[in-house]
Design a protein around this motif. Sequence first.
Motif, PDB file in Angstrom:
ATOM      1  N   VAL A   4      -3.432   3.082   0.151  1.00 61.21           N
ATOM      2  CA  VAL A   4      -3.074   1.863   0.885  1.00 61.21           C
ATOM      3  C   VAL A   4      -1.783   1.254   0.334  1.00 61.21           C
ATOM      4  CG1 VAL A   4      -5.440   1.343   1.564  1.00 61.21           C
ATOM      5  CG2 VAL A   4      -4.571   0.470  -0.617  1.00 61.21           C
ATOM      6  N   VAL A   5      -0.989   0.691   1.246  1.00 59.50           N
ATOM      7  CA  VAL A   5       0.340   0.178   0.884  1.00 59.50           C
ATOM      8  C   VAL A   5       0.241  -0.965  -0.115  1.00 59.50           C
ATOM      9  CG1 VAL A   5       2.425  -0.931   1.776  1.00 59.50           C
ATOM     10  CG2 VAL A   5       1.317   0.877   3.093  1.00 59.50           C
ATOM     11  N   HIS A   6      -0.635  -1.951   0.166  1.00 59.50           N
ATOM     12  CA  HIS A   6      -0.689  -3.126  -0.704  1.00 59.50           C
ATOM     13  C   HIS A   6      -1.196  -2.778  -2.103  1.00 59.50           C
ATOM     14  CE1 HIS A   6      -4.612  -2.817   1.316  1.00 59.50           C
ATOM     15  NE2 HIS A   6      -5.134  -3.340   0.229  1.00 59.50           N
ATOM     16  N   GLY A   7      -2.113  -1.796  -2.196  1.00 59.67           N
ATOM     17  CA  GLY A   7      -2.643  -1.406  -3.510  1.00 59.67           C
ATOM     18  C   GLY A   7      -1.580  -0.763  -4.373  1.00 59.67           C
ATOM     19  N   TYR A   8      -0.843   0.183  -3.803  1.00 55.07           N
ATOM     20  CA  TYR A   8       0.188   0.867  -4.585  1.00 55.07           C
ATOM     21  C   TYR A   8       1.443   0.005  -4.750  1.00 55.07           C
ATOM     22  CZ  TYR A   8      -2.553   5.004  -5.121  1.00 55.07           C
ATOM     23  OH  TYR A   8      -3.538   5.866  -5.510  1.00 55.07           O
ATOM     24  N   GLY A   9       1.634  -0.931  -3.850  1.00 54.62           N
ATOM     25  CA  GLY A   9       2.712  -1.900  -4.050  1.00 54.62           C
ATOM     26  C   GLY A   9       2.448  -2.753  -5.287  1.00 54.62           C
ATOM     27  N   LEU A  10       1.192  -3.182  -5.460  1.00 52.09           N
ATOM     28  CA  LEU A  10       0.831  -3.969  -6.645  1.00 52.09           C
ATOM     29  C   LEU A  10       0.940  -3.122  -7.904  1.00 52.09           C
ATOM     30  CD1 LEU A  10      -0.207  -6.528  -7.975  1.00 52.09           C
ATOM     31  CD2 LEU A  10      -2.542  -5.807  -7.424  1.00 52.09           C
ATOM     32  N   ALA A  11       0.525  -1.859  -7.839  1.00 50.33           N
ATOM     33  CA  ALA A  11       0.620  -0.967  -9.003  1.00 50.33           C
ATOM     34  C   ALA A  11       2.079  -0.798  -9.429  1.00 50.33           C
ATOM     35  CB  ALA A  11       0.004   0.384  -8.674  1.00 50.33           C
ATOM     36  N   SER A  12       2.976  -0.655  -8.456  1.00 50.09           N
ATOM     37  CA  SER A  12       4.402  -0.537  -8.756  1.00 50.09           C
ATOM     38  C   SER A  12       4.933  -1.817  -9.399  1.00 50.09           C
ATOM     39  CB  SER A  12       5.187  -0.239  -7.471  1.00 50.09           C
ATOM     40  OG  SER A  12       4.728   0.948  -6.864  1.00 50.09           O
ATOM     41  N   SER A  13       4.445  -2.944  -8.915  1.00 52.07           N
ATOM     42  CA  SER A  13       4.876  -4.231  -9.485  1.00 52.07           C
ATOM     43  C   SER A  13       4.431  -4.384 -10.931  1.00 52.07           C
ATOM     44  CB  SER A  13       4.317  -5.385  -8.639  1.00 52.07           C
ATOM     45  OG  SER A  13       4.804  -5.323  -7.323  1.00 52.07           O
ATOM     46  N   GLN A  14       3.255  -3.839 -11.262  1.00 49.95           N
ATOM     47  CA  GLN A  14       2.798  -3.891 -12.649  1.00 49.95           C
ATOM     48  C   GLN A  14       3.729  -3.083 -13.554  1.00 49.95           C
ATOM     49  OE1 GLN A  14       0.404  -5.838 -13.866  1.00 49.95           O
ATOM     50  NE2 GLN A  14       0.083  -6.611 -11.800  1.00 49.95           N
ATOM     51  N   LEU A  15       4.175  -1.916 -13.090  1.00 44.29           N
ATOM     52  CA  LEU A  15       5.115  -1.110 -13.878  1.00 44.29           C
ATOM     53  C   LEU A  15       6.470  -1.801 -13.994  1.00 44.29           C
ATOM     54  CD1 LEU A  15       4.322   2.474 -12.504  1.00 44.29           C
ATOM     55  CD2 LEU A  15       3.440   1.366 -14.565  1.00 44.29           C
TER      56      LEU A  15
ATOM     57  N   HIS B 245       7.760   2.039   6.606  1.00 47.55           N
ATOM     58  CA  HIS B 245       8.512   3.191   6.093  1.00 47.55           C
ATOM     59  C   HIS B 245       9.894   2.765   5.618  1.00 47.55           C
ATOM     60  CE1 HIS B 245      10.447   7.375   6.796  1.00 47.55           C
ATOM     61  NE2 HIS B 245       9.947   7.286   5.573  1.00 47.55           N
ATOM     62  N   GLN B 246      10.526   1.873   6.366  1.00 47.80           N
ATOM     63  CA  GLN B 246      11.853   1.399   5.978  1.00 47.80           C
ATOM     64  C   GLN B 246      11.799   0.636   4.652  1.00 47.80           C
ATOM     65  OE1 GLN B 246      14.505   2.359   7.659  1.00 47.80           O
ATOM     66  NE2 GLN B 246      15.879   1.334   6.222  1.00 47.80           N
ATOM     67  N   LEU B 247      10.772  -0.182   4.474  1.00 53.89           N
ATOM     68  CA  LEU B 247      10.600  -0.912   3.211  1.00 53.89           C
ATOM     69  C   LEU B 247      10.389   0.064   2.052  1.00 53.89           C
ATOM     70  CD1 LEU B 247       8.315  -3.865   4.377  1.00 53.89           C
ATOM     71  CD2 LEU B 247      10.681  -4.047   3.579  1.00 53.89           C
ATOM     72  N   PHE B 248       9.585   1.111   2.301  1.00 51.17           N
ATOM     73  CA  PHE B 248       9.320   2.141   1.302  1.00 51.17           C
ATOM     74  C   PHE B 248      10.636   2.808   0.899  1.00 51.17           C
ATOM     75  CE2 PHE B 248       6.226   5.964   0.462  1.00 51.17           C
ATOM     76  CZ  PHE B 248       6.616   5.980  -0.868  1.00 51.17           C
TER      77      PHE B 248
END
Length: 349
Positions: free
Chosen positions: A147-158, A255-258
């Motif tokens: 899911v986008v929001h889950g992995y978006g948060l994981a990226s923010s933690q890094l 996709h564009q945001l990604f």
Amino acid sequence: MDLVYEYGLFLAKIATVVVALVIVISLISNVAQRKKHQRGELRVTRLNEQYKTMQEEIAVALLDTHQQKQWHKEQKKKEKQEAKAAKARAKRGESAPSGKATLYVLDFKGSMDAHEVASLREEITAVLAVAKPQDEVLLRLESPGGVVHGYGLASSQLQRLRDRNIPLTVAVDKVAASGGYMMACVANRIVAAPFAIVGSIGVVAQVPNFNRLLKRNDIDIELHTAGQYKRTLTLFGENTEEGREKFREDLNETHQLFKQFVQTMRPSLDINEVATGEHWYGLQAQEKGLVDEIRTSDDLILQQMPQKEVVSVRYTRRKKLMDKFTGSAARSLDRLLLRWWQRGEKPLL
């Protein structure tokens, strides 16, 4: 006879009180334990010591019986001297002499909903609380995305590590695709095994529709919304071309945001070439600039051990029996989805 009866009754009362006290103490203890483990437990393991022990076990196994006895004798003497020195330092209030930097090793094995980010958050918070400028972090990452929001948060933690100027290396031994690569690209350096799966910079959504089946069985579904695009596609209602178009538009925006995110993290990439939704193996990914080096996480850790204290940091929560069962079922589903995904994309060896 009456005396014996009264004495027995007295003993029964005492036993009842004792049992009641034991039950109360047990309940209090259980509540205390539950509170203690409510937030979980941080486990820190010195990997240098583990590796050293493994080396010694193999080296001793290769010696003959006399040499083994001599080695154990010398080892006991050495341990006694080290313990004595450590006790003396403790009395003087000194810490162990070690000017080495620390390599903190974190593990992230992501599922579709990326619920593992809760532990990752705690691990990074713990590292940030003690990290020195010369320290580094290695994340062993394995994830097919989700899911986008889950992995978006994981990226923010890094990103928190990069914001504090702590060098971050991500090692991909098996797979870092889609949301997994969203996490990986935050790193200062990405290391991948030769046949690790990397990339899949794309967005996908699949929605089944049972409307025709329901109509054949004279079942009506009513869906009421406020807002033109509150619901674009539905499971049971009749989907419209306008709704499909809006759904595709939302996918393209995501996709564009990604793509923008990956381009910001790795500006040297030809984003239009790699953001097609395709994935590549490690060697191919290196040629395209998706990864920086071909190497396994084990080699990376062993290389760092002479210069750094290598410490594994893991945050774990005590799971209830039902959580263990549902967690096992979720992991099985994740493995099944990953298998289908791999079969659909490229042949398996």
